[in-house]
Enzyme design. Sequence first.
Site, PDB file in Angstrom:
ATOM      1  N   SER A   1      11.303   7.169  14.451  1.00 44.73           N
ATOM      2  CA  SER A   1      10.098   6.758  15.183  1.00 44.73           C
ATOM      3  C   SER A   1      10.518   6.474  16.617  1.00 44.73           C
ATOM      4  O   SER A   1      10.978   5.388  16.925  1.00 44.73           O
ATOM      5  CB  SER A   1       9.494   5.510  14.538  1.00 44.73           C
ATOM      6  OG  SER A   1       9.148   5.804  13.211  1.00 44.73           O
ATOM      7  N   LEU A   2      10.368   7.458  17.460  1.00 43.87           N
ATOM      8  CA  LEU A   2      10.885   7.350  18.828  1.00 43.87           C
ATOM      9  C   LEU A   2       9.807   6.790  19.769  1.00 43.87           C
ATOM     10  O   LEU A   2      10.002   5.773  20.411  1.00 43.87           O
ATOM     11  CB  LEU A   2      11.379   8.716  19.299  1.00 43.87           C
ATOM     12  CG  LEU A   2      12.208   8.724  20.569  1.00 43.87           C
ATOM     13  CD1 LEU A   2      13.486   7.923  20.410  1.00 43.87           C
ATOM     14  CD2 LEU A   2      12.556  10.168  20.976  1.00 43.87           C
ATOM     15  N   HIS A   3       8.693   7.469  19.833  1.00 44.61           N
ATOM     16  CA  HIS A   3       7.492   6.996  20.542  1.00 44.61           C
ATOM     17  C   HIS A   3       7.639   6.775  22.046  1.00 44.61           C
ATOM     18  O   HIS A   3       6.691   6.305  22.687  1.00 44.61           O
ATOM     19  CB  HIS A   3       6.940   5.710  19.913  1.00 44.61           C
ATOM     20  CG  HIS A   3       6.589   5.830  18.463  1.00 44.61           C
ATOM     21  ND1 HIS A   3       5.869   6.873  17.951  1.00 44.61           N
ATOM     22  CD2 HIS A   3       6.878   5.025  17.399  1.00 44.61           C
ATOM     23  CE1 HIS A   3       5.715   6.713  16.647  1.00 44.61           C
ATOM     24  NE2 HIS A   3       6.327   5.602  16.279  1.00 44.61           N
TER      25      HIS A   3
ATOM     26  N   CYS B   1       1.595  -1.336  15.446  1.00 46.08           N
ATOM     27  CA  CYS B   1       1.615  -1.120  13.996  1.00 46.08           C
ATOM     28  C   CYS B   1       1.016  -2.304  13.243  1.00 46.08           C
ATOM     29  O   CYS B   1       1.371  -3.457  13.512  1.00 46.08           O
ATOM     30  CB  CYS B   1       3.056  -0.888  13.547  1.00 46.08           C
ATOM     31  SG  CYS B   1       3.189  -0.610  11.771  1.00 46.08           S
TER      32      CYS B   1
ATOM     33  N   ASN C   1      -3.108   5.842  16.084  1.00 45.20           N
ATOM     34  CA  ASN C   1      -4.192   5.409  15.219  1.00 45.20           C
ATOM     35  C   ASN C   1      -4.558   3.994  15.691  1.00 45.20           C
ATOM     36  O   ASN C   1      -3.730   3.093  15.595  1.00 45.20           O
ATOM     37  CB  ASN C   1      -3.637   5.358  13.786  1.00 45.20           C
ATOM     38  CG  ASN C   1      -4.636   5.856  12.788  1.00 45.20           C
ATOM     39  OD1 ASN C   1      -5.826   5.607  12.924  1.00 45.20           O
ATOM     40  ND2 ASN C   1      -4.137   6.543  11.791  1.00 45.20           N
TER      41      ASN C   1
ATOM     42  N   CYS D   1       3.478   8.722   0.267  1.00 45.40           N
ATOM     43  CA  CYS D   1       4.086   7.861   1.281  1.00 45.40           C
ATOM     44  C   CYS D   1       4.147   6.452   0.703  1.00 45.40           C
ATOM     45  O   CYS D   1       3.112   5.877   0.363  1.00 45.40           O
ATOM     46  CB  CYS D   1       3.205   7.916   2.533  1.00 45.40           C
ATOM     47  SG  CYS D   1       3.668   6.713   3.779  1.00 45.40           S
TER      48      CYS D   1
ATOM     49  N   GLY E   1       7.083  -1.421   6.111  1.00 47.34           N
ATOM     50  CA  GLY E   1       8.476  -1.858   5.985  1.00 47.34           C
ATOM     51  C   GLY E   1       9.443  -0.948   6.706  1.00 47.34           C
ATOM     52  O   GLY E   1       9.109   0.179   7.068  1.00 47.34           O
TER      53      GLY E   1
ATOM     54  N   CYS F   1      -0.719   2.775   9.042  1.00 46.65           N
ATOM     55  CA  CYS F   1       0.214   1.946   8.302  1.00 46.65           C
ATOM     56  C   CYS F   1      -0.181   0.465   8.251  1.00 46.65           C
ATOM     57  O   CYS F   1      -0.325  -0.172   9.276  1.00 46.65           O
ATOM     58  CB  CYS F   1       1.518   2.084   9.080  1.00 46.65           C
ATOM     59  SG  CYS F   1       2.950   1.898   8.114  1.00 46.65           S
TER      60      CYS F   1
ATOM     61  N   GLU G   1       0.814  -1.210   0.000  1.00 44.06           N
ATOM     62  CA  GLU G   1       0.000   0.000   0.000  1.00 44.06           C
ATOM     63  C   GLU G   1       0.851   1.265   0.000  1.00 44.06           C
ATOM     64  O   GLU G   1       2.002   1.276   0.426  1.00 44.06           O
ATOM     65  CB  GLU G   1      -0.971  -0.005   1.178  1.00 44.06           C
ATOM     66  CG  GLU G   1      -0.350  -0.056   2.550  1.00 44.06           C
ATOM     67  CD  GLU G   1      -1.422  -0.275   3.626  1.00 44.06           C
ATOM     68  OE1 GLU G   1      -1.746  -1.440   3.914  1.00 44.06           O
ATOM     69  OE2 GLU G   1      -1.923   0.714   4.171  1.00 44.06           O
TER      70      GLU G   1
ATOM     71  N   CYS H   1       6.823  -3.689  15.923  1.00 47.82           N
ATOM     72  CA  CYS H   1       6.258  -2.640  16.793  1.00 47.82           C
ATOM     73  C   CYS H   1       4.817  -3.034  17.153  1.00 47.82           C
ATOM     74  O   CYS H   1       4.028  -3.402  16.278  1.00 47.82           O
ATOM     75  CB  CYS H   1       6.283  -1.276  16.099  1.00 47.82           C
ATOM     76  SG  CYS H   1       7.952  -0.733  15.685  1.00 47.82           S
TER      77      CYS H   1
ATOM     78  N   CYS I   1       6.540  -6.181   7.388  1.00 46.06           N
ATOM     79  CA  CYS I   1       7.655  -5.625   8.153  1.00 46.06           C
ATOM     80  C   CYS I   1       8.024  -6.615   9.249  1.00 46.06           C
ATOM     81  O   CYS I   1       7.156  -7.305   9.773  1.00 46.06           O
ATOM     82  CB  CYS I   1       7.216  -4.296   8.778  1.00 46.06           C
ATOM     83  SG  CYS I   1       8.544  -3.458   9.672  1.00 46.06           S
TER      84      CYS I   1
HETATM   85  N1  SAH Z   1       9.664   1.301   9.762  1.00 50.31           N
HETATM   86  C1  SAH Z   1       9.702   2.721   9.633  1.00 50.31           C
HETATM   87  C2  SAH Z   1       8.687   3.305   8.652  1.00 50.31           C
HETATM   88  C3  SAH Z   1       7.293   2.735   8.630  1.00 50.31           C
HETATM   89  S1  SAH Z   1       6.148   3.123   9.883  1.00 50.31           S
HETATM   90  C4  SAH Z   1       9.568   3.374  10.990  1.00 50.31           C
HETATM   91  O1  SAH Z   1       9.381   2.679  11.961  1.00 50.31           O
HETATM   92  O2  SAH Z   1       9.700   4.593  11.074  1.00 50.31           O
HETATM   93  C5  SAH Z   1       5.700   4.786   9.607  1.00 50.31           C
HETATM   94  C6  SAH Z   1       5.365   5.546  10.872  1.00 50.31           C
HETATM   95  O3  SAH Z   1       4.045   5.235  11.338  1.00 50.31           O
HETATM   96  C7  SAH Z   1       6.287   5.232  12.033  1.00 50.31           C
HETATM   97  O4  SAH Z   1       6.596   6.412  12.717  1.00 50.31           O
HETATM   98  C8  SAH Z   1       5.426   4.315  12.874  1.00 50.31           C
HETATM   99  O5  SAH Z   1       5.911   4.224  14.167  1.00 50.31           O
HETATM  100  C9  SAH Z   1       4.077   4.955  12.719  1.00 50.31           C
HETATM  101  N2  SAH Z   1       2.919   4.122  13.060  1.00 50.31           N
HETATM  102  C10 SAH Z   1       2.737   2.818  12.803  1.00 50.31           C
HETATM  103  N3  SAH Z   1       1.550   2.414  13.284  1.00 50.31           N
HETATM  104  C11 SAH Z   1       0.969   3.489  13.859  1.00 50.31           C
HETATM  105  C12 SAH Z   1      -0.258   3.710  14.532  1.00 50.31           C
HETATM  106  N4  SAH Z   1      -1.112   2.721  14.717  1.00 50.31           N
HETATM  107  N5  SAH Z   1      -0.527   4.970  14.971  1.00 50.31           N
HETATM  108  C13 SAH Z   1       0.357   5.973  14.779  1.00 50.31           C
HETATM  109  N6  SAH Z   1       1.521   5.831  14.155  1.00 50.31           N
HETATM  110  C14 SAH Z   1       1.845   4.605  13.709  1.00 50.31           C
END
Ligand code: SAH
Length: 358
Positions: free
Chosen positions: A216-218, A119, A292, A105, A161, A335, A92, A116, A112
Site C-alpha cells: 500500500s504505497l499511496h 482508512c 473510497n 478478502c 488489520g 475497508c 468483516e 492510515c 488496526c
Molecule cells: N494493512 C494492510 C491491509 C489492509 S488495508 C495494508 O495497509 O495494505 C487494504 C487496502 O485498502 C490497503 O491498500 C489500504 O491502503 C486500502 N484502503 C483503506 N482504506 C481505503 C479507502 N478509503 N479507499 C481506498 N483504499 C483504501
Amino acid sequence: MAEKRMLLNDTPEALREYLQTLSQPAYRARQIFGWLHRGVSFSEMTNLPKTLREQLIKTAVDFPLTIEESYQSKRDDTVKFLFRCMDGNIVEGVMMCYRYGYTMCISTQIGCRMGCKFCASTLGGCMRDLTEGEMLCQVILANRHVADRGKIGHVVLMGSGEPLENYDEAVRFLRLVNHPDGLNISMRSLSLSTCGLVPQIDRLADEGMGITLSISLHAPSDEIRAQIMPVAKRYPIGELMDAVRRYVKKTGRRVLIEYALIDRLNSKPEHAAALAGLLGGLQCHVNLIALNPVKESEFKPASQATVLAFVKTLEQRNISVTLRREMGRDISGACGQLRNHYLKENNKTAIIENTIKP
Ligand code: SAH
C-alpha cells in the site's frame, strides 16, 4: 471448565497429537482436518463414531466464527460479511466475483493500529490479533455461503488489520489454506497486503512461499506519504522499495503496488511521473483506485478525469497498471466501514481484548 481447543488453528500433525489424547487413531486427524476445512461441523461428521463426535463437541470448537450478517451487492456479485467471534468481537470479510472465480478478502486483526488517515479500519484502534483459525474460518464460511455456485480460488489478506504485524498467525494461515488435505489454494493465488513493515517483508521473502505481495504505497514521496500514513515515518520509501526489490529477487514474484487517488494530495500528473520514476525497472503492477470516501476522513477521491490522466501518464512510462473497479460500494466497500456502521447502529462499542486467546 478447561478452555475448548480451536481445531482450525491446528495443522494435521497437531490435530493428530490432540486426537491421541482422546485415544483416537492417526487417520482420524486427516479426515477431520479435511472435513473442517470444507465446512463440515462436528455434528455433521456422521461418519465418525458417535462417541468421538460427542467428545469433540465437548472439548473442542469447530468454527470459531459465525456469520452475523451478510450483504449482497445489487450492483455486482460482491458479498460482504460481518463475522462474530467467540468473544463477541465483530470482523468483516468481502467476497468478490471476478471472471476467474471468487476471491475472498479476509481480516487479520480486529481493527488496526497503523493509523492510515483515509482508512476506516483503524479509527477505533486494534482490539486484538486474529488467530490463523479465525482467518481460515472466514474463508470456510464464505465457501459455505456460495455453496454450489462456486468456490473461493483466491484469498487476499487485505481486510482490516496489518497482516505483517500479526506475522506468525498470518503465515500459519497461509500454510493452512494452502494445505493439500484442506482447501489446497495455491500459493500463487494467495496475496498479502501491507502498509510497508520492512523487516517483516524480508522475513516473508525467506519463508519460501511465493505468495503475491501487495504494497500500500499511496504516495510517490515520503513527504506526501507521511501526511496519510504514519508508517512512512518509521520506514521511508527508499528503505521500503529496497525491501520490495529484495522480495522480487528472492521470490521471482511480481509485486502489486496499491495506490488510492486522493483529490489534490497524490493524484496530479507530477505525482504520476514521480511514481513512474520510483517504480522504473521493478517487476510490478500498479492497482489504482479512486479513494473510497470515508465519512470520518478529510480526504476526498480524485475526479474521474484526474484518475484517467494518472493512468495515462503511467502507461506512457511503460508502467503496468489497472484501474480497479470499485466493488460493492453500495454495501460499504471500503475497508472497515461496515463494521463501524454495525457497531454504531447497534450502539455497541468494540469489545476490548480479553485475556484469553480463543
Ligand atoms: N494493512 C494492510 C491491509 C489492509 S488495508 C495494508 O495497509 O495494505 C487494504 C487496502 O485498502 C490497503 O491498500 C489500504 O491502503 C486500502 N484502503 C483503506 N482504506 C481505503 C479507502 N478509503 N479507499 C481506498 N483504499 C483504501
